[in-house]
Design a protein around this motif. Structure first.
Motif, PDB file in Angstrom:
ATOM      1  N   UNK A 159       0.824  -1.206   0.000  1.00 20.10           N
ATOM      2  CA  UNK A 159       0.000   0.000   0.000  1.00 20.10           C
ATOM      3  C   UNK A 159       0.861   1.260   0.000  1.00 20.10           C
ATOM      4  N   UNK A 160       1.909   1.270   0.812  1.00 25.43           N
ATOM      5  CA  UNK A 160       2.824   2.415   0.879  1.00 25.43           C
ATOM      6  C   UNK A 160       4.230   1.853   1.051  1.00 25.43           C
ATOM      7  N   UNK A 161       4.824   1.330  -0.013  1.00 25.22           N
ATOM      8  CA  UNK A 161       6.083   0.574   0.083  1.00 25.22           C
ATOM      9  C   UNK A 161       7.253   1.331   0.706  1.00 25.22           C
ATOM     10  N   UNK A 162       7.358   2.613   0.447  1.00 27.91           N
ATOM     11  CA  UNK A 162       8.472   3.386   0.999  1.00 27.91           C
ATOM     12  C   UNK A 162       8.228   3.813   2.443  1.00 27.91           C
ATOM     13  N   UNK A 163       6.979   3.992   2.778  1.00 22.37           N
ATOM     14  CA  UNK A 163       6.642   4.487   4.112  1.00 22.37           C
ATOM     15  C   UNK A 163       6.425   3.358   5.104  1.00 22.37           C
ATOM     16  N   UNK A 164       5.660   2.348   4.702  1.00 15.60           N
ATOM     17  CA  UNK A 164       5.357   1.221   5.593  1.00 15.60           C
ATOM     18  C   UNK A 164       5.297  -0.056   4.756  1.00 15.60           C
ATOM     19  N   UNK A 165       6.443  -0.669   4.509  1.00 11.04           N
ATOM     20  CA  UNK A 165       6.543  -1.806   3.582  1.00 11.04           C
ATOM     21  C   UNK A 165       5.680  -3.009   3.960  1.00 11.04           C
ATOM     22  N   UNK A 166       5.343  -3.161   5.234  1.00 13.74           N
ATOM     23  CA  UNK A 166       4.582  -4.344   5.664  1.00 13.74           C
ATOM     24  C   UNK A 166       3.077  -4.210   5.435  1.00 13.74           C
ATOM     25  N   UNK A 167       2.611  -3.012   5.160  1.00 13.48           N
ATOM     26  CA  UNK A 167       1.173  -2.810   4.959  1.00 13.48           C
ATOM     27  C   UNK A 167       0.799  -3.110   3.509  1.00 13.48           C
ATOM     28  N   UNK A 168      -0.294  -3.841   3.339  1.00 10.01           N
ATOM     29  CA  UNK A 168      -0.730  -4.238   1.996  1.00 10.01           C
ATOM     30  C   UNK A 168      -2.126  -3.710   1.692  1.00 10.01           C
ATOM     31  N   UNK A 169      -2.442  -3.654   0.409  1.00  5.95           N
ATOM     32  CA  UNK A 169      -3.781  -3.233  -0.022  1.00  5.95           C
ATOM     33  C   UNK A 169      -4.821  -4.224   0.488  1.00  5.95           C
ATOM     34  N   UNK A 170      -4.487  -5.524   0.391  1.00  6.29           N
ATOM     35  CA  UNK A 170      -5.411  -6.556   0.873  1.00  6.29           C
ATOM     36  C   UNK A 170      -5.658  -6.401   2.370  1.00  6.29           C
ATOM     37  N   UNK A 171      -4.594  -6.093   3.104  1.00  2.50           N
ATOM     38  CA  UNK A 171      -4.739  -5.892   4.539  1.00  2.50           C
ATOM     39  C   UNK A 171      -5.617  -4.694   4.849  1.00  2.50           C
ATOM     40  N   UNK A 172      -5.452  -3.617   4.078  1.00  2.00           N
ATOM     41  CA  UNK A 172      -6.254  -2.409   4.286  1.00  2.00           C
ATOM     42  C   UNK A 172      -7.731  -2.689   4.052  1.00  2.00           C
ATOM     43  N   UNK A 173      -8.043  -3.413   2.966  1.00  2.00           N
ATOM     44  CA  UNK A 173      -9.434  -3.754   2.672  1.00  2.00           C
ATOM     45  C   UNK A 173      -9.997  -4.642   3.783  1.00  2.00           C
ATOM     46  N   UNK A 174      -9.220  -5.625   4.202  1.00  2.74           N
ATOM     47  CA  UNK A 174      -9.647  -6.504   5.280  1.00  2.74           C
ATOM     48  C   UNK A 174      -9.861  -5.750   6.580  1.00  2.74           C
ATOM     49  N   UNK A 175      -8.996  -4.763   6.833  1.00  2.00           N
ATOM     50  CA  UNK A 175      -9.134  -3.956   8.032  1.00  2.00           C
ATOM     51  C   UNK A 175     -10.408  -3.137   8.044  1.00  2.00           C
ATOM     52  N   UNK A 176     -10.735  -2.564   6.895  1.00  2.00           N
ATOM     53  CA  UNK A 176     -11.951  -1.748   6.793  1.00  2.00           C
ATOM     54  C   UNK A 176     -13.209  -2.604   6.925  1.00  2.00           C
ATOM     55  N   UNK A 177     -13.216  -3.747   6.249  1.00  2.00           N
ATOM     56  CA  UNK A 177     -14.371  -4.641   6.342  1.00  2.00           C
ATOM     57  C   UNK A 177     -14.505  -5.203   7.763  1.00  2.00           C
TER      58      UNK A 177
END
Length: 265
Positions: A159-177
């Protein structure tokens, strides 16, 4: 490290639960203390945590909180103007002791930490505030936990590779749901056992939007750390770092929940 982080997290949840339930002066004093510590951590990033610009900022935060407690919100703008004037006086009359960034960060700290976190107290004062304020932590910490679990399981796209490499788009969607689901379940629970009428759809929407905003708060805190090449803001909370490391998403979520609750709940 995991055990320490887990125990610290459990203790934080207990403290949050107790202070929110008690409300009033207990919540007020707790939030003021957390705000002052968080401001000190932020000011220390630019080396003024224990110097005059930082001290002026802490005093302004204390006055701001007591204006809230006295229900004198009409005086807050005057406080902000006075705070800026005093801070600039420190800047010019001690020149060149402090750089522009140090003065700006001291000014910013009041709003970023103290004002934003004060919305937990303000939300608690709303009708059904005891339950609404729970959404602040539910959608921020809940979204973060769900995002982590989903990201570990199926996360592939950064999701933000330079800022927070461990965060993913899939994780963000899962977090919101996940946050939306938790919000709906929370509404059902307090409607049944809390004696209030809460709409699962409204609470789900609040937590979904709040979850998006909490991600901004999380990444914003990370960006400040990256810019100043620090790992954590402090060491107050074992396994987590400082106040800002644990409350980074809550800082943004608190005012969001307050205004969403007024508009939707």
């Amino acid at each position: 490290m995991f055990k320490t982080r887990l125990l610290s997290g459990i203790l934080l949840v207990i403290i949050a639960f107790v202070t929110i339930c008690l409300g009033g002066d207990v919540l007020f004093v707790t939030l003021l203390a957390i705000s002052l510590i968080g401001m000190m951590e932020l000011c220390q990033v630019v080396k003024v945590g224990k110097k005059l610009p930082g001290i002026v900022s802490y005093l302004a935060a204390a006055v701001y909180y007591f204006l809230l407690r006295a229900d004198r919100k009409e005086d807050i703008l005057f406080l902000v103007i006075l705070f800026l004037v005093v801070l600039m006086a420190v800047y010019v009359f001690s020149f060149p002791a402090y750089g522009t960034e140090q003065i700006v960060m001291s000014f910013f700290a009041l709003f970023y930490v103290a004002v934003m976190l004060s919305y937990i107290y303000q939300t608690r004062l709303l009708e059904d505030g005891l339950f609404l304020v729970g959404l602040v932590f539910l959608c921020s910490w809940g979204c973060d936990t769900c995002a982590y679990c989903v990201g570990v399981l199926i996360g592939k796209h950064k999701m933000a590779p330079k800022l927070s490499p461990k965060k993913s788009v899939e994780g963000a969607v899962g977090g919101l749901l996940g946050a939306a689901l938790l919000g709906a379940l929370y509404a059902l629970a307090i409607s049944r056992w809390g004696g209030v009428s809460a709409s699962p759809a409204a609470y789900a929407l609040i937590c979904f939007v709040g979850g998006m905003i909490s991600m901004v708060g999380d990444l914003a805190a990370s960006a400040i750390k990256r810019n100043h090449e620090i790992k954590d803001y402090g060491k107050l909370i074992p396994g987590h770092g400082g106040i800002l490391d644990r409350f980074d998403s809550v800082i943004f979520t608190a005012p969001a929940i307050y205004y969403l609750a007024l508009a939707i709940a």
